[in-house]
Design a protein around this motif. Structure first.
Motif, PDB file in Angstrom:
ATOM      1  N   GLY A   1      -4.097  10.249  39.310  1.00  0.00           N
ATOM      2  CA  GLY A   1      -4.988   9.979  38.180  1.00  0.00           C
ATOM      3  C   GLY A   1      -5.913  11.159  37.919  1.00  0.00           C
ATOM      4  O   GLY A   1      -6.203  11.500  36.773  1.00  0.00           O
TER       5      GLY A   1
ATOM      6  N   HIS B   1       4.940   3.742  35.354  1.00  0.00           N
ATOM      7  CA  HIS B   1       3.630   3.102  35.416  1.00  0.00           C
ATOM      8  C   HIS B   1       3.138   2.652  34.048  1.00  0.00           C
ATOM      9  O   HIS B   1       2.214   1.857  33.948  1.00  0.00           O
TER      10      HIS B   1
ATOM     11  N   THR C   1       4.758  10.258  35.054  1.00  0.00           N
ATOM     12  CA  THR C   1       4.087   9.951  36.332  1.00  0.00           C
ATOM     13  C   THR C   1       5.060   9.666  37.477  1.00  0.00           C
ATOM     14  O   THR C   1       4.637   9.617  38.622  1.00  0.00           O
TER      15      THR C   1
ATOM     16  N   VAL D   1      -4.695   6.171  40.997  1.00  0.00           N
ATOM     17  CA  VAL D   1      -5.721   6.720  40.098  1.00  0.00           C
ATOM     18  C   VAL D   1      -6.571   7.785  40.793  1.00  0.00           C
ATOM     19  O   VAL D   1      -7.115   8.660  40.140  1.00  0.00           O
TER      20      VAL D   1
ATOM     21  N   LEU E   1      -0.089   3.104  39.600  1.00  0.00           N
ATOM     22  CA  LEU E   1      -0.577   4.479  39.489  1.00  0.00           C
ATOM     23  C   LEU E   1      -1.692   4.767  40.501  1.00  0.00           C
ATOM     24  O   LEU E   1      -2.647   4.007  40.616  1.00  0.00           O
TER      25      LEU E   1
ATOM     26  N   CYS F   1      -5.430   4.776  31.166  1.00  0.00           N
ATOM     27  CA  CYS F   1      -5.119   5.657  30.027  1.00  0.00           C
ATOM     28  C   CYS F   1      -6.077   5.399  28.858  1.00  0.00           C
ATOM     29  O   CYS F   1      -6.477   6.319  28.153  1.00  0.00           O
TER      30      CYS F   1
ATOM     31  N   SER G   1      -2.530   0.823  34.735  1.00  0.00           N
ATOM     32  CA  SER G   1      -2.346   2.169  34.172  1.00  0.00           C
ATOM     33  C   SER G   1      -2.818   2.193  32.723  1.00  0.00           C
ATOM     34  O   SER G   1      -3.373   3.186  32.268  1.00  0.00           O
TER      35      SER G   1
END
Ligand code: PEP
Ligand code: MG
Length: 844
Positions: A777, A802, A735, A773, A771, A812, A808
């Motif tokens: 993301g 991240h 990332t 998103v 992050l 995930c 994050s």
């Protein structure tokens, strides 16, 4: 203001009264619990939030009716009771109901001085908190009849009316002012910053005053049973004879509570009361399931418990208290895990500046890697190494760091740079090494003069500074430090966290030392080993440079053949340290020119080493220069154009696999291709890696398994993940580069304007830190979904910086990733954050 109709909504706090936290607030509820467990709490009345809201809107509450609960002539205190203690609230007011008649009464019972002290205190606090007069006009004076007269005179002049004598009127005004203070903008903003909702409710608690005056033992104090910094069981607090409220905490003549060589204690003068307090503390801990600080008063030898609040605590104390409560069976391990804030853990992993000591801040920057260290300033890697060899801690100060600074960073106690952001070289490496680091600091570096200018002061080589990477600050001189706390309590809590979490946590580890740290923090494997870092050792760098200078494939192969055994040994060590846990090795990634010298002196040295004319060296360095190296010949592009490098690395990985297997430790290496943007790149590299594996198997006469996967770092790789997954057993999202390329924002230069961008709300946060998103993301989700459509058993992970952030990890986990990989020192935080996510979900 027009007064609206009177209301009569209040409840006496008794064991069976209907007091619930959402209506009456945490304090009323807590007092009820104290009463239920038999603590001597003075009579208390609670006004629920609905009543307080009505008071703020102009209704009157029937204060005569409230006061009638306390009997004639009683004085009361009023305290705020918000739903959550962290939301603050208006200041407590003591002695409400005090007037001339009460004053006379007190003079007769306790003497002139005691009565004057109470009078003056009440007038001052009423004038400033209720009438909102300037506190300067009522500055603390020694209590005396004159001081009281003066205070009343000032009050009458400023308010155009006499100080109220009627207790019911006083109480009505106190309630009104507290109710209205809660509605004020500042109070709202303050509590909203602590997570309070817009319409956070406030209850108020009215309690009979226990005076702390009398002929026998009388006074007030505060007691708790753990140390607020370490969390160790220990009686702390103070007691002040003839004191009120929390006076004891400020008074120099206050007594210790338990026997103390420094002076007399409550335990000496009133052992039975002390014993009772200790019993009450134990009852609170057991029934309230928390370490509480108790505020008490003693009146003629009679104990009264006025209030109890959660003990304020440092991160390390918070962890210790939670584990102790769970080990004593008072709370469950799940609750203990949820009581420790994951981000607070980094405070325990590294030395920290002691919050109790002085702090001479000379510069601020980005808190790039937590912890603190003191050392002497050095301006080069060579000086850092020299300093380390003398055993002197040093701080490496650079404009920014480059790969050739790695050895200097290894030798330094902390790193400070003028430029850079959260994912700049210095930040990433320092986090990996667990070194405190501040980047993008507001300092001026004069490298020619070897000086740093910070806050109008000049610092030279050898000067002592402290880098506080937790706060993002540079302090002049040495600071007092707290040592790390990786004790049994820490291990126990994280062991519990592992039982509850449902996403894997690996570490990014490049060296045996990193791998050892990863193991120490119980990472479940290595999610990213950046192999290029292995080539910066002195002896390897020379061979590496020979390889880069080779004109013919044959010469390049010869240089690589010399690198092969070194690289093989690297992997043997990693595999052995990780003892069968998965190790994901990323093939060579950076642009080659990073390995070349950049100044004339370095080029001359290289020419000497290679026995070539200087002009050859400069020409080659120029030829390798790129306008945009991060978008140039790096990653898999090198693997396609100069395949011998990846061949050597694959051979080293597989030979190490065989060697380690022969010693009895099975390992299934994972080989990862960086910076992919097209399926064909993967096909080309995979064909060669498979061929190398087959060769090694034949030569060794031994079979082994391995996995080949792709690092998704370009938007195109995410979009084309469906076809890329045909050739990949796993996808790991890098990332850092993916953020850089999605935004078109240089990760090394973004620090220059990131603050402005965040301040002006262009980005909610630094996307290299938290992050994004919404954008990055979405690419992650697209990549994950398309990849899994092709291959249902595709392993998915994230390995950019991240990876260790709770946000994050939540992302995930929701997206069904198998694991996250982060710097070794972030692993504990990630383990705990992952457990929080799983537990919060099950408790909903
Ligand atoms: C990434 O780009 O996210 C990554 C992990 O690789 P590196 O930081 O080495 O470029
Ligand atoms: Mg990358």
């Amino acid at each position: 203001m027009q007064k609206l109709a009177p209301i009569e909504e209040f409840t006496e706090v008794t064991p069976s009264a209907a007091i619930d936290r959402s209506a009456h607030g945490w304090r009323a509820k807590c007092l009820q619990r104290l009463i239920r467990i038999g603590l001597p709490v003075p009579k208390t009345v609670s006004l629920p939030a609905a009543t307080v809201r009505a008071i703020a809107a102009g209704h009157l509450v029937d204060c005569k009716a409230i006061l009638s609960h306390f009997g004639p002539g009683a004085l009361v205190s009023v305290r705020p009771s918000p739903e959550n203690p962290d939301w603050g609230g208006p200041a407590t007011i003591l002695n409400v109901g005090h007037n001339k008649a009460r004053h006379e009464d007190l003079v007769n019972r306790h003497g002139q001085d005691a009565a004057d002290a109470i009078s003056l205190r009440f007038i001052q606090s009423y004038a400033t908190h209720v009438a909102r007069l300037d506190p300067d006009m009522f500055e603390a004076k020694d209590p005396s009849p004159d001081a009281i007269r003066e205070a009343l005179r000032v009050y009458a002049i400023e308010m155009d009316e006499d100080f109220p004598e009627d207790p019911a009127q006083q109480l009505a005004e106190v309630l009104r002012s507290m109710a209205r203070a809660w509605e004020g903008t500042t109070a709202r903003l303050l509590r909203q910053a602590k997570g309070a909702p817009d319409e956070a409710p406030l209850g108020l608690v009215v309690q009979a005053m226990a005076q702390g005056m009398g002929q026998g033992i009388s006074g007030s104090g505060v007691i708790q049973f753990v140390d607020p910094v370490t969390g160790l069981p220990q009686v702390t607090g103070r007691y002040l004879g003839k004191g009120q409220g929390r006076d004891a905490l400020k008074a120099s003549k206050a007594l210790y509570l338990t026997r103390d060589p420094r002076g007399p204690s409550l335990e000496d003068i009133a052992p039975e009361i002390f014993t009772r307090l200790v019993q009450d503390g134990a009852a609170c801990r057991q029934k309230l399931r928390e370490e509480m600080q108790i505020e008490f008063t003693i009146e003629d030898g009679q104990l009264a418990v006025l209030d109890a609040v959660r003990v304020q605590r440092s991160a390390r104390a918070s962890l210790r208290i939670a584990v102790d409560l769970a080990q004593d069976g008072i709370i469950t391990p799940q609750e203990a895990v949820l009581r420790v804030e994951p981000r607070a853990l980094s405070e325990l992993l590294h030395p920290q500046v002691d919050p109790r000591g002085p702090r001479n801040v000379v510069a601020n920057g980005i808190a790039a890697s937590p912890g603190a260290a003191t050392g002497r300033i050095v301006f080069s890697s060579a000086a850092a190494q020299a300093s380390a060899s003398r055993g002197e801690p040093c701080i490496l100060v650079r404009r920014e760091t480059a790969p050739e600074d790695i050895r200097g960073m290894h030798s330094a106690a902390a790193v400070l740079t003028e430029r850079g952001g959260m994912t700049s070289h210095a930040a990433v490496i320092a986090r990996g090494l667990g070194l405190p680091c501040v980047v993008g600091a507001n300092l001026r570096l004069d490298l020619r003069e070897k000086r740093i200018h910070m806050n109008g002061q000049a610092f030279g080589e050898g000067d002592l500074i402290t880098v506080d990477g937790t706060a993002g600050q540079v302090l002049a001189g040495a600071a007092e430090m707290l040592t790390p706390a990786l004790d049994d309590h820490f291990q126990t809590l994280l062991g519990w966290a592992d039982q509850f979490r449902d996403i894997g946590i690996r570490a990014n580890a490049d060296t045996p030392a990193d791998a050892a740290t990863a193991r120490k923090f119980a990472a479940q494997g290595i999610g990213l080993c950046r192999t290029e870092h292995m080539f910066f050792e002195e002896d390897r760098l020379v061979v590496m440079r020979e390889m880069i200078f080779a004109d013919a494939s044959k010469d390049r192969a010869a240089a690589l053949a010399r690198l092969l055994p070194m690289q093989r040994e690297d992997f043997v060590q990693l595999f052995e340290i990780m003892a069968g846990l998965p190790v994901c090795i990323r093939l060579f990634d950076p642009p080659l020119h990073e390995f070349l010298p950049h100044d004339r002196e370095g080029m001359r040295e290289l020419a000497e080493a290679l026995d070539k004319p200087l002009s050859d060296v400069t020409r080659r360095v120029e030829a390798l220069a790129e306008f945009n190296p991060m978008l140039g010949m790096r990653g898999v592009r090198l693997g396609v154009v100069l395949p011998e490098i990846y061949d050597m690395q694959a051979q080293a990985i597989f030979e190490a696999t065989v060697e380690v297997a022969r010693r009895g430790a099975a390992v299934v290496p994972e080989v990862m291709i960086p910076l992919v943007s097209a399926k064909r790149e993967v096909e080309l590299v995979k064909a060669r890696v498979d061929a190398v594996a087959a060769n090694v198997k034949i030569k060794a006469g031994r079979d082994f398994d391995y996995k080949l996967g792709v690092m998704v770092e370009t938007p195109r790789a995410a979009l084309r993940a469906g076809e890329i997954a045909q050739h990949a057993a796993f996808l790991s999202f890098g990332t850092n580069d993916l953020t850089q390329m999605t935004y078109g924002l240089s990760r090394d230069d973004a620090g220059r304007f990131m603050n402005t961008y965040v301040q002006q709300g262009v980005f909610p946060e630094d996307p290299f830190h938290i992050l994004d998103v919404e954008g990055v993301g979405e690419l992650l989700l697209i990549g994950a979904n398309r990849g899994r459509k092709t291959r249902a058993d595709l392993t998915l992970s994230i390995c950019g910086e991240h990876g260790g952030n709770p946000e994050s990890i939540a992302f995930c986990r929701r997206a069904g990733f198998d694991y996250v990989s982060c710097s070794p020192y972030r692993v504990p935080l990630a383990r705990l954050a992952a457990a929080h996510l799983a537990l919060n979900e099950t408790s909903v």
